[in-house]
Design a protein around this motif. Structure first.
Motif, PDB file in Angstrom:
ATOM      1  N   LEU A  38      -2.030   2.367  -3.808  1.00 23.73           N
ATOM      2  CA  LEU A  38      -1.858   2.934  -2.468  1.00 23.73           C
ATOM      3  C   LEU A  38      -3.182   3.402  -1.884  1.00 23.73           C
ATOM      4  CD1 LEU A  38       1.462   4.936  -2.992  1.00 23.73           C
ATOM      5  CD2 LEU A  38       1.152   2.916  -1.537  1.00 23.73           C
ATOM      6  N   ARG A  46       1.347   2.548   2.512  1.00 18.30           N
ATOM      7  CA  ARG A  46       0.861   3.887   2.922  1.00 18.30           C
ATOM      8  C   ARG A  46       0.859   3.984   4.452  1.00 18.30           C
ATOM      9  NH1 ARG A  46      -4.133   7.239   0.294  1.00 18.30           N
ATOM     10  NH2 ARG A  46      -3.958   9.067   1.642  1.00 18.30           N
ATOM     11  N   LYS A  93      -1.175  -0.349  -0.226  1.00 28.56           N
ATOM     12  CA  LYS A  93       0.204  -0.668  -0.585  1.00 28.56           C
ATOM     13  C   LYS A  93       0.305  -0.955  -2.074  1.00 28.56           C
ATOM     14  CE  LYS A  93       0.066  -5.661   0.444  1.00 28.56           C
ATOM     15  NZ  LYS A  93       0.714  -6.734   1.241  1.00 28.56           N
ATOM     16  N   VAL A 137       4.809   7.154   2.701  1.00 30.17           N
ATOM     17  CA  VAL A 137       4.960   5.714   2.484  1.00 30.17           C
ATOM     18  C   VAL A 137       6.165   5.152   3.223  1.00 30.17           C
ATOM     19  CG1 VAL A 137       3.835   5.744   0.210  1.00 30.17           C
ATOM     20  CG2 VAL A 137       6.317   6.039   0.378  1.00 30.17           C
TER      21      VAL A 137
END
Length: 336
Positions: free
Chosen positions: A222, A334, A227, A264
């Protein structure tokens, strides 16, 4: 009628018309016979009676090129897109018993070029002479019984697929090739007056590529990539988390507890199998299932959002079962 052959070498193959039975040259040795796979076990009668041991086959020195090592005879082509797997299982007849081997796999149906006729004799003679020339040994030439087909066929995950063979009554020609740099290679084929089937397996040991996803890895992904791509297990066509999936969600919760500033978006994805609308709904339900599990584990819902994209954003093309599995995923993206 089944025949099992062991041919001492190329010179003997070319010089002698009387084939020597494989079992007459090699003493039965069930303890030294190569065991192809631990997951699928050959029946006891094979372990007791088969004398096949690839270690007793001379190492070939011919240059056989790259996988799948066989260029089809002139005037012939792959009927459809062949099956190509980096690692799979294929069953080969040893003494009439379909025996599993694991490794890199190629399976195809063979047909004549458009406007050409298929000659069974031409195909089989081309294959036999080529395999002899590179040092392959003809291990089996015959058909399996109905009883043998009934015993093994449900163990074959590729039954009915491209290049499939191994049905009762089909005459299969099975060759083995032992090489220094390419390892053990197994080739089988069959043909009739319309076309042929061809399978090639380069034997390889299974290498585990899955590792347990940890909170530290999720946090790292992240922060560095924005991600984290996760393969959270769900039952087919369902959105309820499995026990494995629940364990992975717990790692997500741990990562979010340790990095309290992280927010997220939970994004669900599917492959392209089935209805688009249904897949999009299913992917959203799965993303929501992850969100709900995280909130139950103490993560503030204000840090989370969930959406589903179905098959709209594939990682890779959905052209194989392996690639479809890569596309069935959950991504944490994120948002801050």
């Amino acid at each position: 009628m089944k025949k099992s052959f062991f041919l001492i070498g190329i010179s003997a193959l070319l010089a002698c018309n009387n084939n020597t039975k494989y079992g007459q040259e090699i003493q039965q040795d069930s303890t030294s016979r190569n065991s192809p796979t631990e997951n699928i076990v050959a029946p006891p009668e094979l372990q007791q009676t088969s004398s096949f041991d690839i270690q007793r086959i001379p190492v070939a020195t011919a240059d056989i090129g790259d996988f799948p090592f066989i260029k089809l005879p002139q005037g012939l082509e792959e009927m459809n897109k062949p099956m190509l797997r980096k690692f799979d299982v294929c069953f080969f007849p040893i003494d009439g018993i379909m025996t599993p081997f694991e490794g890199r796999l190629y399976k195809t149906f063979v047909s004549p070029l458009r406007g050409e006729d298929f000659s069974q004799h031409f195909f089989e003679k081309s294959m036999a002479e080529y395999l002899q020339s590179v040092g392959a040994v003809n291990v089996f030439d015959g058909a399996i019984t109905r009883e043998e087909y009934d015993r093994y066929h449900k163990q074959d995950p590729n039954k009915g697929g491209e290049g499939d063979m191994g049905y009762a009554g089909q005459n299969i020609k099975f060759w083995a090739l032992r090489t220094k740099d390419k390892g053990n290679i197994y080739i089988q084929y069959l043909s009739n007056n319309a076309g042929a089937s061809l399978n090639v397996l380069q034997e390889e040991s299974f290498v585990q590529t899955m590792t347990k996803v940890t909170a530290d890895q999720i946090t790292k992904d992240l922060n560095e990539n924005g991600k984290s791509i996760l393969y959270i297990n769900f039952d087919t066509d369902k959105s309820e988390l499995t026990s494995d999936g629940t364990e992975l969600v717990q790692q997500i919760a741990k990562a979010l507890r340790e990095e309290t500033s992280l927010k997220v978006s939970i994004e669900g994805h599917t492959d392209n199998t089935g209805n688009k609308t249904h897949n999009k709904s299913l992917s959203k339900d799965r993303a929501n299932a992850v969100l709900q599990a995280l909130t139950k584990d103490g993560i503030d819902a204000s840090r989370l959002s969930a959406t589903g994209f179905g098959a709209e954003k594939p990682l890779v093309t959905n052209d194989s079962e392996e690639n479809k599995a890569k596309n069935r995923r959950v991504e944490l993206v994120r948002t801050n």
